[in-house]
Design a protein around this motif. Sequence first.
Motif, short mmCIF file in Angstrom:
data_model
loop_
_atom_site.label_atom_id
_atom_site.label_comp_id
_atom_site.label_asym_id
_atom_site.label_seq_id
_atom_site.Cartn_x
_atom_site.Cartn_y
_atom_site.Cartn_z
N ASN A 1 -58.15 -6.69 -15.63
CA ASN A 1 -59.18 -6.59 -16.67
C ASN A 1 -60.57 -6.72 -16.06
O ASN A 1 -61.29 -7.71 -16.26
CB ASN A 1 -58.96 -7.67 -17.73
N LYS A 2 -60.96 -5.70 -15.32
CA LYS A 2 -62.27 -5.66 -14.68
C LYS A 2 -62.77 -4.22 -14.73
O LYS A 2 -62.01 -3.30 -15.06
CB LYS A 2 -62.16 -6.14 -13.22
N GLU B 1 -57.33 -4.07 -6.24
CA GLU B 1 -57.70 -4.08 -7.65
C GLU B 1 -58.20 -2.70 -8.05
O GLU B 1 -59.08 -2.13 -7.40
CB GLU B 1 -58.81 -5.10 -7.92
N ARG C 1 -72.30 -3.85 -14.75
CA ARG C 1 -71.30 -3.90 -15.81
C ARG C 1 -70.54 -2.60 -16.00
O ARG C 1 -69.38 -2.60 -16.40
CB ARG C 1 -71.97 -4.27 -17.14
N GLY D 1 -59.17 -2.18 -11.36
CA GLY D 1 -59.93 -2.35 -12.58
C GLY D 1 -59.03 -2.07 -13.76
O GLY D 1 -57.80 -2.11 -13.66
N ALA E 1 -64.94 -8.24 -22.29
CA ALA E 1 -64.34 -7.67 -21.10
C ALA E 1 -63.06 -6.91 -21.41
O ALA E 1 -62.72 -5.95 -20.72
CB ALA E 1 -64.05 -8.78 -20.08
#
Length: 408
Positions: A286-287, A251, A219, A253, A49
């Motif tokens: 962290n996405k 968020e 993903r 990412g 990730a």
Amino acid sequence: MAEAVDYKVIGTSPVRPDGVDKVTGRAQYGADLNLPNMIYGRVLRSPHAHARIKRIDTSRAEAMKGVYSVVSGKDFPDENCYTKNLPEKPDKPSNIAAVMQLARGDVDQGFEQADVIVEGEYRIPAAHQGYIEPHACIANTNESGQSTVWCCTQGHFEFRAMTAKVLNMNVADLKFVASEIGGGFGGKTVVYLEPLAVLLSRKAHRPVKMMMSREEVFRATGPASGTHIKVKVGAKRDGTITAATAWMAYEAGAFAGAPMGPGAMSVFAPYDLENFKVEAFDVLVNKPKVAAYRAPGAPQSMHAMECALDELARKLDMDPIDLRLKNAADEGTQAPYGPKFPVIGLRACLQAAKAHPNYTRTLPEGAGRGVAVGFWFNVGMQSSAEVHINENGTVTVVEGNPDIGGSR
């Protein structure tokens, strides 16, 4: 009283122009097209990730039988082309990438005038796109370096422009053909596979088809932002809202670009408020990088505000529709982000909902009934069109974008 207008289309039930092809199976979607000598491209994605890539060795892959071309970051004009205009150090989660603020009036004084104040805190997790058809495309590059790309897209001219920018190509050397689209909702407004397919086709001298699996969609494409939102609303006993505030963290990412701007513009837009303050934050985590999905940013912020209004209605012992009618924006109301609304019909919608039998009938035991208002604005952008008169008297209208040279 407005004069009656004799519309030719509005109010009728025309047959969907794409309906027959879809129900008979003739419709061609992104993955349906096949070309002679076509090969397939796949992406090797990181199993981690959050990690640093120290080295990429493609020699073994290039030596394998049946492999016609391999590309990596070094094959792009700029290895950071997909993440241009992003923070210099996107590897630090919790970094605030941007802050937006909207305000009007005296919020503190407005809360002092309130008889009832409610405060709510709402968290919504990131949500992935729910379209049926995963991303798919075919790229075919000729010996002159010109490429034709067939893909499932919500905007093929925009895809052409983005691909040209990523690959540093002349937009005239790219032709994009939109296939039928099996759902998008904003998720197919960003290029993912298309530049890769063009590069692979250029090196292989063959058409290249690329298709995402459902797992890859989750993903490697953008979900809607997860949010943490705090809303505070004050009102008089008669339901008049005297002040409202919203604190919103979106968020983004791994890279900046959460739709916190549209969220800030939408949160209070349905209501005529004299005193309000909105703070919105674009937060790196962290996405996967977020993307558009169903009016990006608005559902999250409006969910929080509408929940707060329901709580306020309960405290005031007031019908939730009446509370919204009391404060509804109307023609001439200044939106929180500046312009004044034209005729918007919000009051008429609320009144129709209140008069509907489904709202007035008694609920059975264990059943519930909810009310919420939604808001979204149109994005103007730019467009152009060319009109061609054909030799048989028919007319062809070709759409394009003046910023990138029209259509091809």
